[in-house]
Design an enzyme around this catalytic site. Structure first.
Site, PDB file in Angstrom:
ATOM      1  N   ASP A   8       0.853  -1.179   0.000  1.00 43.20           N
ATOM      2  CA  ASP A   8       0.000   0.000   0.000  1.00 43.20           C
ATOM      3  C   ASP A   8       0.896   1.238   0.000  1.00 43.20           C
ATOM      4  OD1 ASP A   8       0.926   0.258   2.618  1.00 43.20           O
ATOM      5  OD2 ASP A   8      -1.050   0.046   3.547  1.00 43.20           O
ATOM      6  N   CYS A  65       2.828  -3.460   4.126  1.00 43.42           N
ATOM      7  CA  CYS A  65       1.968  -2.345   4.527  1.00 43.42           C
ATOM      8  C   CYS A  65       2.596  -1.761   5.792  1.00 43.42           C
ATOM      9  CB  CYS A  65       0.512  -2.781   4.721  1.00 43.42           C
ATOM     10  SG  CYS A  65       0.176  -3.888   6.105  1.00 43.42           S
ATOM     11  N   THR A  67       2.128  -2.411   9.094  1.00 42.12           N
ATOM     12  CA  THR A  67       2.523  -3.441  10.060  1.00 42.12           C
ATOM     13  C   THR A  67       2.703  -4.812   9.425  1.00 42.12           C
ATOM     14  OG1 THR A  67       0.242  -4.034  10.566  1.00 42.12           O
ATOM     15  CG2 THR A  67       1.266  -2.296  11.931  1.00 42.12           C
ATOM     16  N   HIS A  98       8.260 -25.385   7.858  1.00 40.48           N
ATOM     17  CA  HIS A  98       7.204 -26.111   8.552  1.00 40.48           C
ATOM     18  C   HIS A  98       5.808 -25.845   7.999  1.00 40.48           C
ATOM     19  CE1 HIS A  98       9.761 -26.602  12.465  1.00 40.48           C
ATOM     20  NE2 HIS A  98      10.400 -26.997  11.369  1.00 40.48           N
ATOM     21  N   HIS A 133       5.055 -32.247   8.767  1.00 36.83           N
ATOM     22  CA  HIS A 133       4.470 -30.939   8.480  1.00 36.83           C
ATOM     23  C   HIS A 133       3.437 -31.021   7.360  1.00 36.83           C
ATOM     24  CE1 HIS A 133       7.485 -29.418  11.152  1.00 36.83           C
ATOM     25  NE2 HIS A 133       8.449 -29.908  10.384  1.00 36.83           N
TER      26      HIS A 133
END
Length: 150
Positions: A8, A65, A67, A98, A133
């Site tokens: 963004d 972005c 965060t 994993h 996994h």
């Protein structure tokens, strides 16, 4: 390898630095924007990158972005996407080994360029281990399937 990347308006500068970093490693980059600091909505870019990854136009995706949280949530709404918001190289590495993550997200307001490069490096160099996994990935895929048919 081909990487789809998007951000963004908050992630513009870090995105360009990461594009430059990827190119030094001879990685092809598909840039889905944003390309200005004018306010925009991160789900637009999460969708573009997620679709590029799920359609195999790109091998993996990177999203940025403020965060990394919102853009990773938006990416994870797409069937077949396993996005991680990550602020450290160790988690990035293990997310591939994993969880077979195919989209990496981080926040330009959370980490700086050098840490971002370390995270990207660890994420790109790690490989899915399969084994125990794989069963967990299959369970996640089953949840997705149930939700899409529900």
């Amino acid at each position: 390898m081909k990487i789809a990347i998007g951000c963004d308006h908050v992630g513009i500068i870090l995105k360009q630095d990461i594009v430059d970093f990827l190119k030094t490693k001879n990685i092809e980059v598909i840039d889905f924007g944003a390309n200005s600091t004018e306010r925009t909505d991160y789900p637009i870019y999460a969708k573009a990158v997620a679709e590029a990854v799920t359609s195999k136009q790109a091998d993996l995706g990177i999203l940025i972005c403020g965060t990394g949280v919102g853009i990773s949530i938006a990416a994870n709404k797409h069937h077949g996407i396993r996005a991680i918001v990550c602020s450290d190289p160790y988690s990035a590495k293990l997310s591939r080994e994993h969880n077979n993550t195919n989209v990496l997200a981080f926040g330009s307001r959370v980490i700086g360029l050098e840490l971002a490069k370390m995270i990207v490096e660890q994420w790109l160099n790690a490989e899915f281990e399969g084994g125990r996994h794989q069963n967990r990935i299959d369970q996640i895929a089953q949840i997705e399937k149930e939700q899409c048919n529900g």
